[in-house]
Design a protein around this motif. Structure first.
Motif, PDB file in Angstrom:
ATOM      1  N   GLY A  74      -1.245  10.938  -9.279  1.00 56.13           N
ATOM      2  CA  GLY A  74      -1.364   9.653  -8.742  1.00 56.13           C
ATOM      3  C   GLY A  74      -1.137   9.403  -7.575  1.00 56.13           C
ATOM      4  N   TYR A  75      -1.298   8.420  -6.879  1.00 53.31           N
ATOM      5  CA  TYR A  75      -0.913   8.018  -5.580  1.00 53.31           C
ATOM      6  C   TYR A  75      -0.980   6.717  -5.091  1.00 53.31           C
ATOM      7  CZ  TYR A  75      -6.172   7.975  -5.394  1.00 53.31           C
ATOM      8  OH  TYR A  75      -7.468   7.526  -5.577  1.00 53.31           O
ATOM      9  N   ILE A  76      -0.361   6.164  -4.026  1.00 53.81           N
ATOM     10  CA  ILE A  76      -0.482   4.862  -3.604  1.00 53.81           C
ATOM     11  C   ILE A  76      -1.501   4.294  -3.306  1.00 53.81           C
ATOM     12  CG2 ILE A  76       0.996   3.041  -2.368  1.00 53.81           C
ATOM     13  CD1 ILE A  76       3.365   4.814  -2.639  1.00 53.81           C
ATOM     14  N   PHE A  77      -1.887   4.987  -2.022  1.00 53.80           N
ATOM     15  CA  PHE A  77      -3.355   4.667  -1.293  1.00 53.80           C
ATOM     16  C   PHE A  77      -3.935   5.758  -1.095  1.00 53.80           C
ATOM     17  CE2 PHE A  77      -0.762   0.796   0.375  1.00 53.80           C
ATOM     18  CZ  PHE A  77      -1.187  -0.253  -0.607  1.00 53.80           C
ATOM     19  N   GLY A  78      -5.233   5.945  -1.185  1.00 52.52           N
ATOM     20  CA  GLY A  78      -6.062   6.995  -0.762  1.00 52.52           C
ATOM     21  C   GLY A  78      -6.444   7.141   0.583  1.00 52.52           C
ATOM     22  N   GLY A  79      -7.307   7.928   1.036  1.00 51.49           N
ATOM     23  CA  GLY A  79      -7.530   7.884   2.403  1.00 51.49           C
ATOM     24  C   GLY A  79      -7.261   9.342   3.162  1.00 51.49           C
ATOM     25  N   ASP A  80      -7.348   9.278   4.378  1.00 47.52           N
ATOM     26  CA  ASP A  80      -6.562  10.621   5.083  1.00 47.52           C
ATOM     27  C   ASP A  80      -5.380  10.179   5.708  1.00 47.52           C
ATOM     28  OD1 ASP A  80      -8.833  12.085   4.496  1.00 47.52           O
ATOM     29  OD2 ASP A  80      -9.821  11.301   6.093  1.00 47.52           O
ATOM     30  N   LYS A  81      -4.413  11.021   6.170  1.00 52.98           N
ATOM     31  CA  LYS A  81      -3.170  10.784   6.863  1.00 52.98           C
ATOM     32  C   LYS A  81      -3.723   9.944   8.026  1.00 52.98           C
ATOM     33  CE  LYS A  81      -1.296  15.334   5.261  1.00 52.98           C
ATOM     34  NZ  LYS A  81      -0.795  16.672   5.760  1.00 52.98           N
ATOM     35  N   GLY A  82      -2.737   8.843   8.061  1.00 51.93           N
ATOM     36  CA  GLY A  82      -2.891   8.122   9.441  1.00 51.93           C
ATOM     37  C   GLY A  82      -4.019   7.005   9.198  1.00 51.93           C
ATOM     38  N   SER A  83      -4.745   7.171   8.030  1.00 49.19           N
ATOM     39  CA  SER A  83      -6.135   6.339   7.965  1.00 49.19           C
ATOM     40  C   SER A  83      -6.082   5.995   6.522  1.00 49.19           C
ATOM     41  CB  SER A  83      -7.386   6.875   8.601  1.00 49.19           C
ATOM     42  OG  SER A  83      -8.370   6.004   8.658  1.00 49.19           O
ATOM     43  N   LEU A  84      -5.275   5.264   5.993  1.00 52.62           N
ATOM     44  CA  LEU A  84      -5.092   4.878   4.488  1.00 52.62           C
ATOM     45  C   LEU A  84      -6.293   3.800   4.169  1.00 52.62           C
ATOM     46  CD1 LEU A  84      -1.407   5.238   4.066  1.00 52.62           C
ATOM     47  CD2 LEU A  84      -2.811   6.880   3.406  1.00 52.62           C
ATOM     48  N   LYS A  85      -6.736   4.143   2.898  1.00 50.44           N
ATOM     49  CA  LYS A  85      -7.559   2.951   2.420  1.00 50.44           C
ATOM     50  C   LYS A  85      -6.916   2.015   1.212  1.00 50.44           C
ATOM     51  CE  LYS A  85     -11.651   6.111   3.039  1.00 50.44           C
ATOM     52  NZ  LYS A  85     -12.859   6.887   2.442  1.00 50.44           N
ATOM     53  N   VAL A  86      -6.822   1.056   1.839  1.00 52.59           N
ATOM     54  CA  VAL A  86      -6.174   0.094   0.794  1.00 52.59           C
ATOM     55  C   VAL A  86      -6.770  -0.573  -0.392  1.00 52.59           C
ATOM     56  CG1 VAL A  86      -4.478  -0.930   2.381  1.00 52.59           C
ATOM     57  CG2 VAL A  86      -6.808  -1.909   1.964  1.00 52.59           C
ATOM     58  N   ASP A  87      -8.271  -0.041  -0.539  1.00 50.70           N
ATOM     59  CA  ASP A  87      -9.162  -0.404  -1.667  1.00 50.70           C
ATOM     60  C   ASP A  87      -9.177   0.869  -2.381  1.00 50.70           C
ATOM     61  OD1 ASP A  87     -10.374   1.223   0.029  1.00 50.70           O
ATOM     62  OD2 ASP A  87     -12.421   0.093  -0.025  1.00 50.70           O
ATOM     63  N   ASP A  88      -8.632   1.876  -2.133  1.00 46.98           N
ATOM     64  CA  ASP A  88      -8.345   2.921  -2.940  1.00 46.98           C
ATOM     65  C   ASP A  88      -6.945   3.429  -3.619  1.00 46.98           C
ATOM     66  OD1 ASP A  88      -8.569   5.317  -4.433  1.00 46.98           O
ATOM     67  OD2 ASP A  88      -8.966   6.538  -2.539  1.00 46.98           O
ATOM     68  N   ILE A  89      -6.580   2.559  -4.643  1.00 47.83           N
ATOM     69  CA  ILE A  89      -5.262   2.640  -5.485  1.00 47.83           C
ATOM     70  C   ILE A  89      -5.112   3.494  -6.461  1.00 47.83           C
ATOM     71  CG2 ILE A  89      -3.604   1.092  -6.464  1.00 47.83           C
ATOM     72  CD1 ILE A  89      -5.189  -1.335  -5.157  1.00 47.83           C
ATOM     73  N   GLY A  90      -4.232   4.606  -6.424  1.00 49.41           N
ATOM     74  CA  GLY A  90      -4.232   5.664  -7.569  1.00 49.41           C
ATOM     75  C   GLY A  90      -3.074   5.207  -8.269  1.00 49.41           C
ATOM     76  N   LEU A  91      -2.726   4.085  -8.839  1.00 51.43           N
ATOM     77  CA  LEU A  91      -1.335   3.948  -9.655  1.00 51.43           C
ATOM     78  C   LEU A  91      -1.948   3.514 -11.010  1.00 51.43           C
ATOM     79  CD1 LEU A  91       0.496   1.373  -7.342  1.00 51.43           C
ATOM     80  CD2 LEU A  91       0.979   3.794  -7.879  1.00 51.43           C
ATOM     81  N   ALA A  92      -3.316   3.938 -11.155  1.00 49.63           N
ATOM     82  CA  ALA A  92      -3.819   3.613 -12.684  1.00 49.63           C
ATOM     83  C   ALA A  92      -4.836   4.917 -13.129  1.00 49.63           C
ATOM     84  CB  ALA A  92      -4.611   2.288 -13.054  1.00 49.63           C
ATOM     85  N   ASN A  93      -4.745   5.980 -12.353  1.00 48.80           N
ATOM     86  CA  ASN A  93      -5.741   6.930 -12.434  1.00 48.80           C
ATOM     87  C   ASN A  93      -5.050   7.815 -13.501  1.00 48.80           C
ATOM     88  OD1 ASN A  93      -3.810   8.587 -11.319  1.00 48.80           O
ATOM     89  ND2 ASN A  93      -5.192   8.897  -9.644  1.00 48.80           N
ATOM     90  N   ASP A  94      -5.884   8.904 -14.060  1.00 47.45           N
ATOM     91  CA  ASP A  94      -5.432   9.560 -15.177  1.00 47.45           C
ATOM     92  C   ASP A  94      -3.883  10.382 -15.089  1.00 47.45           C
ATOM     93  OD1 ASP A  94      -7.839   9.017 -16.542  1.00 47.45           O
ATOM     94  OD2 ASP A  94      -8.741  10.809 -16.072  1.00 47.45           O
ATOM     95  N   GLY A  95      -4.009  10.659 -13.766  1.00 50.37           N
ATOM     96  CA  GLY A  95      -2.479  11.499 -13.442  1.00 50.37           C
ATOM     97  C   GLY A  95      -1.604  10.469 -13.523  1.00 50.37           C
ATOM     98  N   ALA A  96      -1.442   9.262 -12.987  1.00 55.88           N
ATOM     99  CA  ALA A  96      -0.408   8.236 -12.848  1.00 55.88           C
ATOM    100  C   ALA A  96      -0.335   7.942 -14.271  1.00 55.88           C
ATOM    101  CB  ALA A  96      -0.983   6.899 -12.155  1.00 55.88           C
ATOM    102  N   ILE A  97      -1.249   7.901 -15.153  1.00 52.88           N
ATOM    103  CA  ILE A  97      -0.920   7.486 -16.666  1.00 52.88           C
ATOM    104  C   ILE A  97      -0.202   8.406 -17.285  1.00 52.88           C
ATOM    105  CG2 ILE A  97      -2.123   7.031 -18.835  1.00 52.88           C
ATOM    106  CD1 ILE A  97      -4.299   5.544 -17.162  1.00 52.88           C
ATOM    107  N   LYS A  98      -0.540   9.732 -16.884  1.00 50.98           N
ATOM    108  CA  LYS A  98       0.166  11.013 -17.498  1.00 50.98           C
ATOM    109  C   LYS A  98       1.623  10.681 -17.086  1.00 50.98           C
ATOM    110  CE  LYS A  98      -3.503  14.360 -17.744  1.00 50.98           C
ATOM    111  NZ  LYS A  98      -4.090  15.408 -17.128  1.00 50.98           N
ATOM    112  N   ALA A  99       1.893  10.526 -15.967  1.00 51.70           N
ATOM    113  CA  ALA A  99       3.229  10.213 -15.430  1.00 51.70           C
ATOM    114  C   ALA A  99       4.160   9.068 -16.279  1.00 51.70           C
ATOM    115  CB  ALA A  99       3.196  10.019 -13.815  1.00 51.70           C
ATOM    116  N   TYR A 100       3.415   8.102 -16.356  1.00 44.34           N
ATOM    117  CA  TYR A 100       4.061   6.782 -17.006  1.00 44.34           C
ATOM    118  C   TYR A 100       4.492   7.218 -18.323  1.00 44.34           C
ATOM    119  CZ  TYR A 100       1.919   4.147 -13.257  1.00 44.34           C
ATOM    120  OH  TYR A 100       1.491   3.684 -11.889  1.00 44.34           O
ATOM    121  N   LYS A 101       3.308   8.256 -19.054  1.00 37.78           N
ATOM    122  CA  LYS A 101       3.633   8.598 -20.565  1.00 37.78           C
ATOM    123  C   LYS A 101       5.084   9.534 -20.615  1.00 37.78           C
ATOM    124  CE  LYS A 101       3.150   9.609 -24.995  1.00 37.78           C
ATOM    125  NZ  LYS A 101       4.001   8.532 -25.968  1.00 37.78           N
ATOM    126  N   PHE A 102       4.731  10.264 -19.668  1.00 36.90           N
ATOM    127  CA  PHE A 102       6.092  11.417 -19.419  1.00 36.90           C
ATOM    128  C   PHE A 102       7.336  10.720 -19.280  1.00 36.90           C
ATOM    129  CE2 PHE A 102       9.245  13.830 -16.964  1.00 36.90           C
ATOM    130  CZ  PHE A 102       9.271  15.025 -17.585  1.00 36.90           C
TER     131      PHE A 102
END
Length: 407
Positions: A198-226
């Motif tokens: 999971g991640y907070i915002f996507g994009g490159d270092k120094g140029s983050l994309k606020v419309d790319d939120i990684g708090l509900a992707n498969d990885g984040a959900i696995k972490a929440y389950k753990f």
């Protein structure tokens, strides 16, 4: 206690920044018209640190025949903006948590760091410069760094766990409260979310994309389950676990593993706990990606004496590391400072330094403020709700907060 890299303090300031309204600190009044030959420094550090910073600044002033005034400041962003635009503001700011720089950058208040200011190879890693950069350009100078790591009870842990699974196994064998930390705070939970993909915002270092939120992707959900399993299945801690509860459990010996930061050390020492600090064990097969905060300094783009301000900044950056470490436990970012015996021989500090090698800087854009409240939904997950469902609610709430802040 400088808890959570002063995140609580600085996020309060950050909320003021976002709202552009007062109420989070007494604005610096300043003189009606500052002496143009005097370099004014505002600092967000603790009182004793500001006192030492002033000592260092006055050393430079004496050597160079300059006048320097160092002021402790907690004023909200709007006060800073008004001061900067009326010749009452500082020429230099020293000791601001990097995730608050975004608001200053957005308002055009940060002067770009000169290309020849520093050799970045002299710094502990590139991440500390990523933390103060936008679109590939540095607008702040990294001064110190903070993250969290694993505390373990030396009397009760025979072998430091190399993986999170090993940690869980050892904690289970010890007892029902063997592993505790403030799981409801996303600052800590982020280590698991980011390590699982999971991640907070996507994009490159120094140029983050606020419309790319990684708090509900498969990885984040696995972490929440753990994390949910640590509460619901393993019964290590209650769903409403707090930092105080987890801290007390480690002090009393009920917990043999604890995730915390440099701010916890003195309390454990005072309690007589025989403990060690090491980087977190591997999570999901890789190095744990904790969140990292970087204390930074910047020169105001509104300053009429930027050349002198940068000269002073360089002196402060190069001469404050060890001195602020001694009085505030702030971990320096310069290799020369990290190689000094007092730091090199401190096993606790070395544990945190080791963790910074895989730590991820907190996003340095204003939209970071949009995530903290939605992440309070972690309590729903820990109480047994479906992680995937809650994850969608988290993502939606973050999106709504960002939209609201832009209106």
């Amino acid at each position: 206690m400088r808890k959570k890299l002063k995140i609580i303090t600085m996020l309060v300031v950050g909320i003021c920044f976002t709202s552009m309204l007062g109420g989070c600190g007494k604005p610096y009044q300043g003189s009606a018209e500052k002496d143009s030959k005097e370099i004014v420094v505002w600092s967000y550090l603790m009182d004793n640190e500001v006192e030492e910073l002033n000592n260092i600044a006055q050393e430079w002033a004496k050597e160079n025949g300059k006048k320097v005034k160092v002021v402790k400041d907690n004023s909200p962003f709007q006060s800073f903006l008004q001061a900067a635009n009326s010749s009452k503001g500082p020429d230099l700011v020293f000791g601001l948590t990097h995730n608050n720089l975004g608001t200053f950058h957005q308002a055009g208040l940060l002067a770009e760091v000169p290309q020849d200011f520093a050799n970045r190879d002299d710094y502990v890693n590139s991440a500390v410069w990523d933390a103060v950069s936008y679109d590939g350009k540095a607008y702040g100078v990294p001064l110190s760094m903070e993250t969290y790591a694993l505390f373990y009870n030396k009397d009760k842990v025979k072998e430091v766990p190399k993986t999170i699974e090993d940690l869980v196994s050892q904690a289970k064998a010890y007892g029902p409260s063997g592993f505790q930390f403030s799981m409801n705070e996303f600052y800590y939970g982020a280590a698991f979310v980011q390590s699982y993909g999971g991640y907070i915002f996507g994009g490159d270092k120094g140029s983050l994309k606020v419309d790319d939120i990684g708090l509900a992707n498969d990885g984040a959900i696995k972490a929440y389950k753990f994390l949910q399993d640590l509460v619901q299945r393993d019964k290590f801690m209650p769903a409403d676990i707090t930092a105080d509860i987890a801290n007390s459990s480690f002090k009393s010996g009920n917990a043999i593993f604890y995730i915390g930061g440099p701010w916890d050390i003195s309390g454990f020492k005072d309690a007589g706990v025989n403990f060690g600090v090491v980087k977190l064990p591997k999570i999901n097969g890789g190095e744990a990606k904790t969140l990292m905060g970087v204390q930074a300094g910047f020169v105001s783009s509104k300053s009429p004496i930027q050349d002198d301000a940068w000269k002073l900044m360089k002196y402060l950056a190069n001469n404050s590391g060890e001195r602020l470490y001694k009085i505030g436990n702030r971990i320096p970012v310069l290799k020369t400072e990290l190689n000094k015996d007092e730091i090199k021989n401190n096993e606790f500090t070395q544990g945190f330094i080791s963790q910074t090698s895989s730590a991820v800087p907190i996003p340095n854009i204003p939209e970071i403020e949009a995530i903290w409240k939605p992440m309070d939904n972690m309590s729903r997950i820990l109480n047994g709700e479906d992680p995937a469902t809650v994850a969608k609610d988290i993502e939606k709430a973050v999106q709504d907060n960002i939209k609201a802040s832009n209106n």
